[in-house]
Design a protein around this motif. Structure first.
Motif, mmCIF file in Angstrom:
data_model
loop_
_atom_site.group_PDB
_atom_site.id
_atom_site.type_symbol
_atom_site.label_atom_id
_atom_site.label_comp_id
_atom_site.label_asym_id
_atom_site.label_seq_id
_atom_site.Cartn_x
_atom_site.Cartn_y
_atom_site.Cartn_z
ATOM 1 N N PRO A 272 0.883 -1.124 -0.145
ATOM 2 C CA PRO A 272 -0.120 0.067 -0.025
ATOM 3 C C PRO A 272 0.929 1.165 -0.077
ATOM 4 O O PRO A 272 1.851 1.212 0.506
ATOM 5 N N GLY A 273 0.462 2.282 -0.676
ATOM 6 C CA GLY A 273 1.166 3.466 -0.818
ATOM 7 C C GLY A 273 2.570 3.311 -1.985
ATOM 8 O O GLY A 273 3.167 4.415 -2.132
ATOM 9 N N SER A 274 2.719 2.408 -2.313
ATOM 10 C CA SER A 274 3.713 2.024 -3.306
ATOM 11 C C SER A 274 3.345 0.880 -4.364
ATOM 12 O O SER A 274 4.173 -0.008 -4.288
ATOM 13 N N PRO A 275 2.267 1.074 -4.930
ATOM 14 C CA PRO A 275 1.758 -0.302 -5.808
ATOM 15 C C PRO A 275 2.404 -0.756 -6.867
ATOM 16 O O PRO A 275 2.551 -1.745 -7.245
ATOM 17 N N ARG A 276 3.487 0.361 -7.379
ATOM 18 C CA ARG A 276 4.411 0.071 -8.653
ATOM 19 C C ARG A 276 5.756 0.020 -8.014
ATOM 20 O O ARG A 276 6.691 0.183 -8.975
ATOM 21 N N GLY A 277 5.945 0.031 -6.717
ATOM 22 C CA GLY A 277 7.557 0.167 -6.249
ATOM 23 C C GLY A 277 7.828 1.701 -6.429
ATOM 24 O O GLY A 277 9.166 1.868 -6.549
ATOM 25 N N GLU A 278 6.712 2.763 -6.289
ATOM 26 C CA GLU A 278 7.326 4.198 -6.434
ATOM 27 C C GLU A 278 8.341 4.304 -5.316
ATOM 28 O O GLU A 278 9.298 5.473 -5.346
ATOM 29 N N ILE A 279 8.402 3.749 -4.012
ATOM 30 C CA ILE A 279 8.981 3.993 -2.901
ATOM 31 C C ILE A 279 9.931 2.798 -2.678
ATOM 32 O O ILE A 279 9.528 1.842 -2.659
ATOM 33 N N ARG A 280 11.117 2.985 -2.104
ATOM 34 C CA ARG A 280 12.237 1.952 -1.654
ATOM 35 C C ARG A 280 11.347 0.965 -0.914
ATOM 36 O O ARG A 280 10.758 1.327 0.219
ATOM 37 N N PRO A 281 11.450 -0.279 -1.012
ATOM 38 C CA PRO A 281 10.662 -1.372 -0.155
ATOM 39 C C PRO A 281 10.861 -0.961 1.499
ATOM 40 O O PRO A 281 9.948 -0.980 2.021
ATOM 41 N N SER A 282 12.264 -1.002 1.537
ATOM 42 C CA SER A 282 12.424 -0.743 3.228
ATOM 43 C C SER A 282 11.878 0.524 3.758
ATOM 44 O O SER A 282 11.291 0.574 4.858
ATOM 45 N N GLU A 283 11.747 1.658 2.997
ATOM 46 C CA GLU A 283 11.007 2.852 3.347
ATOM 47 C C GLU A 283 9.572 2.720 3.534
ATOM 48 O O GLU A 283 8.976 2.921 4.741
ATOM 49 N N ILE A 284 8.936 1.977 2.774
ATOM 50 C CA ILE A 284 7.334 1.939 2.712
ATOM 51 C C ILE A 284 7.141 0.761 3.951
ATOM 52 O O ILE A 284 6.100 1.022 4.661
ATOM 53 N N GLU A 285 8.081 -0.133 3.975
ATOM 54 C CA GLU A 285 7.655 -1.241 5.256
ATOM 55 C C GLU A 285 7.732 -0.305 6.406
ATOM 56 O O GLU A 285 6.941 -0.629 7.350
ATOM 57 N N ARG A 286 8.501 0.724 6.615
ATOM 58 C CA ARG A 286 8.719 1.371 7.684
ATOM 59 C C ARG A 286 7.717 2.263 8.113
ATOM 60 O O ARG A 286 7.026 2.200 9.353
ATOM 61 N N ARG A 287 7.130 2.778 7.197
ATOM 62 C CA ARG A 287 5.777 3.688 7.193
ATOM 63 C C ARG A 287 4.616 2.650 7.513
ATOM 64 O O ARG A 287 3.795 3.212 8.376
ATOM 65 N N ILE A 288 4.544 1.549 6.936
ATOM 66 C CA ILE A 288 3.460 0.542 7.312
ATOM 67 C C ILE A 288 3.489 0.073 8.831
ATOM 68 O O ILE A 288 2.411 0.120 9.462
ATOM 69 N N ALA A 289 4.731 -0.109 9.129
ATOM 70 C CA ALA A 289 4.913 -0.805 10.444
ATOM 71 C C ALA A 289 4.608 0.443 11.468
ATOM 72 O O ALA A 289 4.222 0.050 12.777
ATOM 73 N N GLY A 290 4.818 1.505 11.259
ATOM 74 C CA GLY A 290 4.981 2.557 12.213
ATOM 75 C C GLY A 290 6.141 2.650 13.134
ATOM 76 O O GLY A 290 6.983 1.600 13.101
ATOM 77 N N PRO A 291 6.277 3.465 14.450
ATOM 78 C CA PRO A 291 7.541 3.600 15.122
ATOM 79 C C PRO A 291 7.875 2.614 15.974
ATOM 80 O O PRO A 291 8.711 2.479 16.518
ATOM 81 N N ASP A 292 6.820 1.836 16.372
ATOM 82 C CA ASP A 292 6.981 0.892 17.730
ATOM 83 C C ASP A 292 6.763 -0.700 16.944
ATOM 84 O O ASP A 292 6.838 -1.458 17.718
#
Length: 351
Positions: free
Chosen positions: A141-161
């Protein structure tokens, strides 16, 4: 129903790698089946018989790192470009010029990329569970075609904790392997059950990134630091109807012999794969394509952005089939619906 034991085993040498597969059928067009994690060719047992009976030549491979196929030791040896090249070489090794490729889970990411980058070999594609995600592979989500580097979008999905499970796998090599290998049968049984519709509740309508990410944070896909990943999976009181003790035996025997290091390697190349596929950003998928998802599958839920743009990114697509009351293990949970959709698609795309 097929048990998988009646299919012939075959091993081919493709470049530096050995690929094992189960084969069935005869002289018809070749259909190549690519499993996901933590699975094997056994996961295609219901489709292999149906496809063979329909006249197709069928090969269900052990992906690199799995089963009886080669076990590359360096993580970057299992990069997506190597997986595509190896899969294309399997087609040639089987004496064919072209094939239809069908994949599930990580196998779907491989199948989509095969058809996206080698349409000369892979003339049609079916992806189960994970929609077409371009250079991002997982269609997050938020990167359906890989617009954002995977590790970055994964951090956004998971949140800070929390930590996205793929980052958790990557952070400390060997940590997840030790966790899962303490009780292989127990982990596999719980994993198959917990991510199936036998356990998963119907999913509410989720529209925005924050809604989808919030839902994902409440699943085992987002791990609390210091918590073993295996602890997020629940043991069933009894196996669901779609999964037998013999099925668990087949998977357990493989993973007790091979361990999880090879199979988990594909999760550790996400950013590398994203970089390797960068020059293809924006390129459409130009062969006939079909997506099949389960309505309770977390991959279908997180892939809603990618599903919404399927017509745009795959202009020759034959639609999306969302199977009701179905979880992640789509071709095993609902084999009749999957077989019908696949056979109808193949009939439509064959010359």
């Amino acid at each position: 129903m097929s048990t998988g034991t009646e299919f012939e085993s075959k091993v081919v040498q493709v470049g530096d790698h050995r690929i094992h597969m189960k084969i069935a059928g005869g002289t018809g067009p070749l259909v190549l089946l690519v499993h996901g994690w933590p699975e094997s060719p056994h996961s295609w047992r219901h489709q292999m018989r149906a496809l063979a009976d329909a006249g197709y030549q069928v090969a269900a491979i052990d992906q690199l790192g799995y089963g009886r196929s080669s076990k590359p030791t360096a993580v970057d040896e299992t990069r997506i470009t190597t997986r595509v090249a190896t899969t294309a070489a399997v087609v040639e090794a089987l004496g064919a010029e072209t094939a239809v490729v069908i994949g599930h889970d990580w196998g779907a990411a491989v199948a989509w990329t095969c058809a996206w980058t080698r349409p000369d070999v892979f003339t049609a594609v079916v992806g189960l569970s994970v929609p077409f995600g371009g250079r991002g592979l997982m269609a997050l989500p938020g990167s359906p075609r890989g617009e954002i580097r995977p590790s970055e979008i994964e951090r956004r999905i998971a949140g800070p904790d929390r930590v996205w499970y793929q980052q958790h796998i990557s952070e400390v090599p060997g940590l997840v392997e030790r966790d899962l290998e303490r009780d292989v049968r127990g982990f596999l049984t719980a994993a198959y059950y917990t991510v199936s519709a036998s356990f998963l509740e119907p999913v509410p309508e989720l529209r925005t990134f924050d809604e989808i990410a919030g839902w994902l944070r409440g699943t085992g896909l987002c791990v609390s630091p210091g918590t073993p990943w295996s602890s997020y999976y629940v043991q069933p009181e009894k196996l669901p109807d779609w999964l037998t003790e013999e099925d668990i035996d087949a998977y357990t025997e493989q993973y007790e012999q091979t361990g999880f290091a090879g199979p988990l390697s594909s999760y550790r190349t996400n950013d590398l794969d994203w970089e390797l596929l960068g020059e293809l950003a924006g390129k459409t998928l130009d062969v006939p394509a079909l997506y099949i998802g389960g309505d309770r599958d977390p991959c279908t839920i997180w892939g809603r952005d990618a599903i919404a743009i399927f017509d745009e990114v795959a202009p020759r697509n034959h639609g999306c089939v969302i199977v009701p009351e179905c979880g992640h293990w789509i071709q095993q949970e609902r084999p009749d619906e999957v077989n019908r959709a696949v056979l109808d698609f193949l009939a439509a795309v064959q010359p």
